[in-house]
Design an enzyme around this catalytic site. Structure first.
Site, short mmCIF file in Angstrom:
data_model
loop_
_atom_site.label_atom_id
_atom_site.label_comp_id
_atom_site.label_asym_id
_atom_site.label_seq_id
_atom_site.Cartn_x
_atom_site.Cartn_y
_atom_site.Cartn_z
N ASP A 204 -7.78 12.24 3.89
CA ASP A 204 -7.03 11.57 3.53
C ASP A 204 -6.32 10.95 5.04
OD1 ASP A 204 -4.48 9.93 2.79
OD2 ASP A 204 -4.87 10.58 0.94
N HIS A 205 -6.99 9.79 5.53
CA HIS A 205 -6.61 9.49 6.68
C HIS A 205 -4.94 9.30 6.92
CE1 HIS A 205 -7.01 5.47 5.40
NE2 HIS A 205 -6.30 5.09 6.44
N HIS A 267 -3.38 7.91 -0.59
CA HIS A 267 -2.37 7.65 0.39
C HIS A 267 -0.95 7.68 -0.09
CE1 HIS A 267 -6.33 6.81 2.17
NE2 HIS A 267 -6.15 5.60 2.03
#
Ligand code: BG6
Length: 517
Positions: A204-205, A267
């Site tokens: 999950d950037h 996010h």
């Protein structure tokens, strides 16, 4: 409104330099499935290159791109080199690039072709023998979830998931992790047949963003905030993720997902967890993720009637963004003209535990909004106005803003006396900017996350039970929208505006308003 700039210069504490919890990455072979895709060119290769440029990539680490199109190593390297100049945060330094590129290879194969995996296994064994990478493998699945099962099955058939003599084999999977709880469960089952949970890295950037990592430090390394971080002192919290971009070339994916699945399930839920979690007992991956899991589980699931009251969904219409006229969502390339997919969602959620009892979290996310910005605003309760004759108007709250991007930093709004003989109070801002305080650009999220995966640190990756619990919350809203005889309406908003009026009404009903970014 006046702004006070308290520029904070970092005072390095040599003792603290040693407090980093990360161990060094071990040399390995990285294999990227879907190497012709955008992600490889824009994010993965630039990230690996920058790790190299910073001197953190072990010199024997090799990278193999696995994709369908026929291509030579040289052609692949040339394409990557061109993209790098555009997408790397530090540009391209020829010497570093040449060294790095000589360790990048291309492997052409269909994802379902057994021969392709047999040859891949041979190549990796040869690289191991030449470079002493000891059989360590990091597989990156930069492909749609429909390809997962086939690729994983073939990796298993060819023993590529097997470890020997202390080596490791790990897999990184990209979102979307399913489209609801059930499909996420199926997907996780498929992965778990081939890789153990400890070797599965769900990326999950947002968790790799420097400012997201700073949330825990801000909360637990400062004595100032934590005593106030609860329902006694906090009035409410706002989380905003705004993007001026539309759906670009991703119409088919986006139209089947929508803002809730695309941004909230992953996010924004992760950000919310970092803000709301209890201090973990230590910084190990499981301690941190145990605490985040408790938050997701405590997020109240709304009934369909409550969804109608507490959740707003909307689609962008035509409008002007960045001075350019842009089309309505339903006329975007490969989007259903009668689409019922939201490009904007705003909602209220309650975290039903002792710390957050009664404190609303308001979350909004949307495409085609006027500007790019992700922030978390902690709005504190006001002090009584009695002393300053401000019982009616109120003194205004202290607001702590964690700017996730752009212009990463933290600001605190406080009340101050305006200079002069009169006693007039004005709200001013203390502001910390990463750029000016630390004087160097932050690493990209993918750099940190790839390094962590190579080091075996899964703290910043989503665990299976977290993903599961987040879907339970999302499903409660999706069901109210799509499996309900009386679904709440889809609002619209002009592109370039801050969203539909209904979203303002949502906060106005509680006597509050969205912050201006
Ligand atoms: C991705 C979403 O995960 O995150 C995109 O699929 C979105 O729709 C993107 O644009 C936002 O990421 P960032 O880092 O630009 O905020």
């Amino acid at each position: 409104m006046e702004a006070v700039n308290a520029s904070l210069s970092p005072t390095a504490n040599p003792l603290k330099e040693g407090l980093s919890s990360r161990s060094m990455p071990r040399p390995c072979n990285v294999v990227i499935f879907g190497a012709s895709g955008d992600l490889t060119f824009r994010k993965l290769i630039p990230a690996l290159y920058n790790i190299e440029a910073d001197g953190d990539l072990p010199a024997t680490t090799h990278i193999t791109g696995f994709a369908r199109r026929p291509k030579t190593d040289e052609a692949f390297r040339a394409e990557l080199g061109e993209a790098l100049a555009k997408f790397s945060r530090s540009g391209r330094i020829e010497g570093v690039w040449n060294d790095f590129a000589s360790r990048v290879h291309y492997h052409q194969s269909e994802f379902g072709n057994a021969e392709g995996y047999r040859e891949l296994a041979e190549k990796l064994d040869k690289l191991d023998a030449e470079n002493g990478t000891a059989g360590n493998r990091l597989f990156y699945l930069s492909v749609g979830p429909s390809e997962f099962e086939g690729i994983l099955g073939k990796l298993q058939e060819h023993g590529l998931n097997k470890t020997r003599d202390g080596s490791w084999a790990r897999v990184i999977v990209e979102k979307p992790f399913g489209r609801d709880r059930e499909s996420a469960h199926d997907l996780n089952e498929k992965v778990s047949r081939v890789f153990e949970e400890k070797d599965t890295y769900r990326i999950d950037h947002y968790l790799g963003k420097e400012t997201a990592q700073n949330i825990m430090v801000l909360r637990f390394a400062n004595s100032l905030f934590e005593p106030l971080w609860n329902h006694k002192y906090i009035d409410h919290i706002q989380v905003t993720a705004a993007e001026p971009m539309g759906v670009e070339a991703r119409g088919p994916y986006y139209d089947s997902a929508g803002a809730l699945r695309d941004m909230v399930q992953n996010h924004l839920t992760q950000l919310l967890c970092l803000v709301a979690m209890e201090p973990p007992t230590d910084l190990s991956a499981d301690s941190v993720r145990d605490e985040k899991l408790k938050v997701v589980r405590a997020m109240r699931k709304w009934t369909p009637e409550e969804v109608a009251k507490n959740v707003v969904r909307a689609q962008y219409g035509t409008g002007v963004v960045g001075g350019k006229e842009v089309p309505a969502y339903r006329t975007e390339d490969r989007v259903n003209p009668e689409s019922q997919t939201e490009t904007y969602v705003a909602f209220k959620v309650l975290v039903d535990n002792w710390r957050w009892s009664g404190v609303p979290f308001y979350v909004r996310v949307g495409k085609r909004l006027p500007q790019h910005g992700t922030e978390i605003a902690i709005v504190f309760k006001e002090t009584p106005g009695v002393l300053f004759n401000a019982e009616q108007a109120g003194l205004g709250p202290n607001v702590l803003v964690l700017r996730i991007q752009p212009d990463e930093g933290v600001s605190l709004r406080i009340q101050s006396k305006r200079p002069g003989v009169q006693l007039a109070i004005e709200s001013v801002k203390m502001d910390f900017h990463y750029k000016t305080s630390f004087g160097k650009p932050s690493p990209e999220a993918y750099e940190r996350l790839l390094l962590d995966a190579m080091s075996g640190d899964a703290t910043l990756f989503a665990r299976r039970d977290e993903v599961d619990a987040a879907w339970t919350f999302i499903d409660s809203i999706e069901h109210a929208w799509h499996e309900n005889p009386n679904p709440p309406p889809m609002a619209t908003y002009p592109s370039g505006s801050w969203g539909p009026k209904e979203a303002d009404d949502l906060l106005a009903a509680d006597g509050r308003a969205w912050r201006l970014l």
